[in-house]
Design an enzyme around this catalytic site. Structure first.
Site, PDB file in Angstrom:
ATOM      1  N   GLY A 156      -5.404 -12.718  -9.587  1.00  0.00           N
ATOM      2  CA  GLY A 156      -4.254 -13.213 -10.344  1.00  0.00           C
ATOM      3  C   GLY A 156      -3.080 -13.445  -9.428  1.00  0.00           C
ATOM      4  N   SER A 207       6.511  -4.165 -17.935  1.00  0.00           N
ATOM      5  CA  SER A 207       7.440  -3.040 -17.912  1.00  0.00           C
ATOM      6  C   SER A 207       8.244  -3.081 -16.625  1.00  0.00           C
ATOM      7  CB  SER A 207       6.677  -1.707 -17.984  1.00  0.00           C
ATOM      8  OG  SER A 207       6.073  -1.424 -16.744  1.00  0.00           O
ATOM      9  N   GLU A 214     -12.958  -9.811   0.963  1.00  0.00           N
ATOM     10  CA  GLU A 214     -11.732  -9.801   0.165  1.00  0.00           C
ATOM     11  C   GLU A 214     -11.984 -10.046  -1.322  1.00  0.00           C
ATOM     12  OE1 GLU A 214      -9.191  -9.004   2.084  1.00  0.00           O
ATOM     13  OE2 GLU A 214     -10.609  -9.105   3.755  1.00  0.00           O
TER      14      GLU A 214
END
Lengths: 241, 241
Positions: free
Chosen positions: B53, B91, B124
């Site tokens: 992401g 958050s 990776e």
DNA sequence: TTAATAGTGTCTATAAGACATTATATG
DNA sequence: CATATAATGTCTTATAGACACTATTAA
């Protein structure tokens, strides 16, 4: 100030908002709380009805959920007995002020709980009945689409869970609970099957009291685990297509 | 440049990211794709495994979903046959670079589809088996929590839908589909009940061909509606507690 | 012909749907 | 005691679970 132990990259950032879809059952109809957008030349969708919500305040809000609870309390003055996340919507186009992403929660409230202020902003916050997965006024932003998803989630989850119980006050009778299901599902439910289902799942427990109305009184129940959802092993009515 | 028909208020904005939980079934195990975070003094969680992401690019990405599809394609080189939104997490604390919100999607891929590049970033990007709602390495950010929710969603949805079919290539046999369910659910499934369930729901149709292996060949099927989910009227195994 | 896997059949258990019947309050 | 609503009972139906049995291929 935001805590930044590590500097953040300097990409342009989307706008971040939180919206809340607040349902209740009123007059034997499912209703949703809407607020009127302010008028003004620099306001998006001036005068349109919209879901209550707004920007995340990075100083006040510690998380998305506390932000949703804050907005819920601001509009209704109460704590919702049930709140869950619905999903998020984000794109370059949905807000004329720029790339924006909204985090949407949905809440269920008992009818009695809410006293919308009469006076100043009485016309600005109001319950709207849900008819056929929609609400009458044209909504701001992509809120019509979000509302449709919320209603669909509420309906489908009500097919196999105790969710509609959160449309009722803490103590309720089984006929009242059945009616909450009927309001949400938009169809009648068989009484005998309903009672067996609810009682054998041990969702509720008797309070010992009874509700006296004009005829035979009904036993009062409460949720065994307030705040929790119980799931039934089958959907309510196996839909035959 | 972002389109701004109306100027946006000048509040500080949270970081906005998209993460994707990518599942496959490999070696009769549920596996999830993880990427290694870069090393470096200004990197959060350097060297930790994380969900693939990254930041939303307001110039390149037109929506959250296209952003998720982009990241999926970047890591796997394929288009996922199934992608749905899982939820969002936001958050002040979850990212040391500041208040951040991530929009999480989850995808299912057939085993065969993905060729992770050998070479440069072979170390990776890697599949990790899911054991007991977890993965072995300690994950960056709140990704362990997100992964647990994703696994729970995959499992529970597999109890009453055709979801695990998307772990298989377009054509598959019923024993293969059954095994996909068993891998996801982590328990054996009765063959006879399974076949009746799948066939009577009309989820799949015969291709007319057969898969020949070492013994009796099996009929090949394909999904009737690729990309769509079919829901069964009951959960798979009414869990008795 | 045997081994192995694919596919079917039979019986039981569970819970929902339809709908009739009984119970208990008020006026 | 009439009426209305609460609560229960009976019978049917749909689908899952357990597990035995048959079918079809390769070696």
């Amino acid at each position: 100030m935001t805590k930044t132990a590590i500097p953040a990259p300097n990409y342009p950032r989307p706008l971040t908002t939180v919206d809340v879809v607040i349902f209740t059952a009123l007059d034997e109809q499912l209703q949703v709380l809407l607020v009127k957008r302010p008028d003004g030349p620099k306001e998006p969708f001036p005068g349109h009805w919209a879901l209550p919500g707004g920007f995340v305040d990075v100083d006040k809000d510690t998380s998305l959920e506390t932000c949703a609870l804050r907005k819920l309390k601001e509009k209704t003055g109460v704590d919702a007995p049930y709140l869950e996340q619905l999903g998020s919507w984000g794109s370059a186009e949905r807000d004329p002020r720029g790339w924006s992403a909204t985090h949407v929660y949905f809440a269920l409230l008992p009818q009695a709980a809410v006293q919308l202020e009469k006076g100043a902003n009485a016309a600005e916050v109001a319950w709207h009945p849900v008819i056929d997965h929609k609400v009458k006024p044209k909504l701001a932003f992509d809120h019509a689409e979000i509302l449709a998803v919320a209603i669909e989630r509420l309906r489908s989850k009500s097919e196999y869970s105790s969710l509609p119980a959160y449309l009722l006050p803490a103590e309720f009778t089984l006929p009242e609970l059945q009616q909450a299901y009927e309001v949400v599902l938009g169809r009648p439910v068989d009484k005998s099957a309903f009672r067996t289902r609810v009682l054998s799942a041990e969702v509720v427990e008797e309070t010992g009291d009874q509700r006296y109305t004009t005829n035979r009184p009904a036993a009062l129940y409460r949720l065994k685990q307030p705040g929790a959802l119980t799931f039934f092993p089958r959907t309510f009515s196996p839909r035959k297509d």
